[in-house]
Write a protein that holds these residues in place. Structure first.
Motif, short mmCIF file in Angstrom:
data_model
loop_
_atom_site.label_atom_id
_atom_site.label_comp_id
_atom_site.label_asym_id
_atom_site.label_seq_id
_atom_site.Cartn_x
_atom_site.Cartn_y
_atom_site.Cartn_z
N PRO A 119 -60.59 26.19 112.15
CA PRO A 119 -60.24 24.77 111.99
C PRO A 119 -59.75 24.44 110.57
O PRO A 119 -58.88 23.58 110.40
CB PRO A 119 -61.54 24.05 112.32
CG PRO A 119 -62.24 24.96 113.26
CD PRO A 119 -61.93 26.34 112.75
N TRP A 127 -55.95 25.26 110.08
CA TRP A 127 -55.24 24.66 111.21
C TRP A 127 -53.74 24.87 111.11
O TRP A 127 -53.08 25.19 112.12
CB TRP A 127 -55.57 23.17 111.25
CG TRP A 127 -54.96 22.42 112.39
CD1 TRP A 127 -55.49 22.23 113.63
CD2 TRP A 127 -53.70 21.74 112.40
NE1 TRP A 127 -54.65 21.48 114.42
CE2 TRP A 127 -53.54 21.17 113.68
CE3 TRP A 127 -52.70 21.56 111.44
CZ2 TRP A 127 -52.42 20.43 114.03
CZ3 TRP A 127 -51.58 20.82 111.79
CH2 TRP A 127 -51.44 20.27 113.07
N GLU A 128 -53.16 24.70 109.94
CA GLU A 128 -51.71 24.82 109.79
C GLU A 128 -51.22 26.21 110.16
O GLU A 128 -50.21 26.36 110.87
CB GLU A 128 -51.31 24.48 108.35
CG GLU A 128 -49.79 24.46 108.11
CD GLU A 128 -49.09 23.34 108.86
OE1 GLU A 128 -47.94 23.56 109.29
OE2 GLU A 128 -49.70 22.27 109.03
N LYS A 187 -51.59 26.68 113.98
CA LYS A 187 -50.56 25.93 114.72
C LYS A 187 -49.20 26.63 114.60
O LYS A 187 -48.46 26.73 115.59
CB LYS A 187 -50.47 24.51 114.21
CG LYS A 187 -49.44 23.65 114.97
CD LYS A 187 -49.54 22.21 114.60
CE LYS A 187 -48.47 21.38 115.31
NZ LYS A 187 -48.61 21.43 116.79
N CYS A 243 -60.68 24.87 118.59
CA CYS A 243 -59.49 24.53 117.81
C CYS A 243 -58.25 25.12 118.45
O CYS A 243 -57.23 24.44 118.62
CB CYS A 243 -59.65 25.06 116.38
SG CYS A 243 -58.23 24.76 115.31
N LEU A 298 -54.81 23.37 120.32
CA LEU A 298 -53.46 23.62 119.83
C LEU A 298 -52.51 24.07 120.94
O LEU A 298 -51.32 23.73 120.91
CB LEU A 298 -53.49 24.69 118.74
CG LEU A 298 -53.97 24.26 117.36
CD1 LEU A 298 -54.10 25.47 116.44
CD2 LEU A 298 -53.00 23.26 116.75
#
Length: 215
Positions: free
Chosen positions: A84, A87-88, A91, A120, A124
């Motif tokens: 988490p 995240w970037e 993703k 997470c 996504l």
């Protein structure tokens, strides 16, 4: 038991937060799909475990769980338990995977999973695979978060046994875990089988499904 098919199956995407997530949650389904559809393209993404023993285990395991498939596996090095916070990167990896394939089916963690990394990734996946059938697999673990699934893939006794054998054979690093054994894996498969009038099964959670019952 009401049965719905997924239609043609030429491409499949499978994503996991950690090495062995896919095998535990959907190993029997992968075996079934790949044996039934020779040459099936499987694009797999694992977010953590890259560059070491865990990646080696994962590559050997998924090759065994996807017999005869065109397997394309990426294993990244995001820190276990910290996805988490990354995240970037997560993703971006999911979006890059989406750019490489147009799958008929996506296997991913379920959004209700108690593990933060699984949860997470689960959130996504539908942001990139917006118009695809996504099956959220379950992973037996200490958290005790198993719920009431909405979809089942029945497994033959031979496939269920093959799954357990491959899990034990290809992930020796996990043998120290007290729950990582034949009884746990076959026990859950037996319970899910009871729920769908089969001997064994894997269960999935579906959040959105469009039917094509008419023209």
């Amino acid at each position: 038991m009401i049965r719905l098919g997924a239609g043609s199956l030429d491409r499949l995407v499978a994503v996991g937060a950690h090495c062995d997530d896919l095998a535990i949650g959907a190993g029997g389904t992968l075996l079934t799909a790949c044996r039934t559809h020779p040459g099936l393209r499987v694009d797999a993404l694992v977010l953590s475990g890259g560059g070491g023993e865990r990646e080696q285990e994962e590559r050997a395991a998924l090759a065994a769980f996807c017999p005869g498939a065109d397997l394309r596996l990426t294993v990244l090095k995001l820190p276990d338990g910290r996805i988490p916070a990354r995240w970037e990167e997560a993703k971006t990896a999911v979006e890059e995977l989406r750019g490489r394939t147009e799958p008929d089916l996506v296997l991913a963690p379920r959004t209700e999973d108690a593990h933060q990394d699984h949860r997470c990734l689960a959130k996504l996946v539908p942001t990139a695979f917006r118009d695809h059938l996504v099956l959220g697999y379950e992973i037996v673990k200490w958290d005790g978060d198993l719920g009431r699934p909405t979809a089942y893939q029945p497994l033959s006794p031979e496939t269920a046994e093959d799954k357990v054998r491959l899990l034990r054979e290809h992930y020796p690093s996990q043998h120290r875990r007290p729950w990582y054994d034949r009884e746990a894996f076959l026990g859950l498969a037996r319970i899910r089988g009871i729920e769908c009038h089969a001997r064994y099964a894997e269960a999935f959670h579906v959040t959105k499904l469009a039917l094509t019952l008419g023209d």
